[in-house]
Design an enzyme around this catalytic site. Structure first.
Site: not given
Ligand code: SIN
Length: 321
Positions: A99-100, A16, A66
């Site tokens: 973050t995922d 993100t 991710s």
């Molecule tokens: C991801 O994990 O690539 C998408 C979601 C995020 O980064 O919060």
């Protein structure tokens, strides 16, 4: 650019933090992994100053959401991190990441990077896309680079919302809010305040077997297949039977409470283990750890939650191959 200056290398993997949406108000309907790492860094005023005397250089290792992280990207990322950490001209590595699955990548890098014994590897992410009215990525990048430039910093850490988390403890605990990570009972390693690091304890130590683990990753022709299953009311064990029949190499089970399993799932896992599948028992409880009992028939995951236990089992099976 200063001649002979130390470098902080920023490796982009997507997420993100590199996401874009059609409108600045949209913080959920965006597409992750759209902005290249160079453009991402260029858009943050003050980043060069946060790096202190070090020169910032960037490299795109991947460009993914991710949720789609896989072992091949982990391998590419680990090898680039290891090469940069081994370079005496590199002071630190920063990795931009979604973050995922950040906590899984952080634990994987911790397990394989002996070079993090003396230098930091800092994972930086964001909950809002780069196009948002008030994106959190730029501040997280500033804080992450400040950690990377801090004298004495070392180990694999994640920096988000002003907090520094170690690879062992860090976990995503909220699907939307900016303060999306915590370190469970351990709490954060420290904080970044106005560009300065305040530590609660010490920097994390590197994993002892990291050298041999990285070698096994580098030489891996194929990855073992390790899946996660969950014990729950009404569990049948059928998923385990199908996985075992399909030749899965390892299964981590997210058990209830202190490693307890629905009796049907327990039987299926014991049969899978007898048939050669490696089984590890973790807990679906977000805090605490499984305390093993002498009469356990299935080994516990040595205190790790399900997704990090999966990383451990993957590396264990790879070392055996
Ligand atoms: C991801 O994990 O690539 C998408 C979601 C995020 O980064 O919060």
């Amino acid at each position: 650019m200063q001649v002979g200056a130390e470098k902080i290398v920023v490796l982009g993997t997507g997420g993100t933090i590199a996401g874009t949406a059609a409108s600045a108000e949209d913080t959920i309907g965006y597409t992750a992994a759209q902005v290249g790492i160079g453009a991402l860094l260029d858009a943050v005023p003050g980043l060069a100053q946060a790096a202190g005397a070090a020169q910032l250089v960037s490299e795109q290792v991947a460009q993914i959401d991710s949720k789609d992280m896989d072992e091949d990207v982990w391998k590419a990322l680990a090898l680039r991190c290891a090469a940069h950490l081994a370079d005496p001209g590199v002071r630190a590595v920063v990795v931009t990441h979604g973050t995922d699955t950040l906590e899984e990548t952080a634990w994987f890098l911790h397990r394989v990077l002996a070079g993090a014994r003396h230098k930091p590897v800092v994972l930086v992410s964001a909950m809002r896309p780069a196009t948002a009215t008030a994106p959190d990525g730029p501040q997280n990048l500033l804080d992450g680079v400040a950690v990377a430039a801090t004298p004495g910093a070392h180990g694999v850490v994640a920096v988000a919302a002003g907090e520094i988390h170690g690879a062992r403890g860090v976990r995503k605990v909220h699907p939307q809010r900016l303060h999306a990570f915590d370190s469970g009972e351990a709490g954060p390693l420290g904080w970044v305040e106005q560009g300065a690091v305040r530590l609660a304890g010490g920097w994390p130590a590197a994993a002892e077997s990291a050298d041999s683990a990285l070698q096994a990753v580098a030489q891996a022709a194929a990855w073992p297949r390790v899946e996660i299953v969950l014990s729950h009311a009404g569990a049948t064990g059928r998923a385990v039977e199908l996985l075992a029949a399909d030749g899965v190499d390892g299964i981590v089970v997210a058990a209830t409470g202190n490693g307890t399993l629905h009796h049907r799932l327990q039987s299926a896992l014991e049969r899978a283990q007898a048939g050669g599948t490696a089984v590890r028992v973790s807990t679906r409880c977000p805090l605490g750890r499984v305390l093993p009992r002498p009469d356990d028939t299935l080994p516990d995951a040595r205190g790790m939650g399900p997704v990090k236990a999966r990383v451990d089992l993957l590396l264990e099976l790879l070392a055996r191959a």
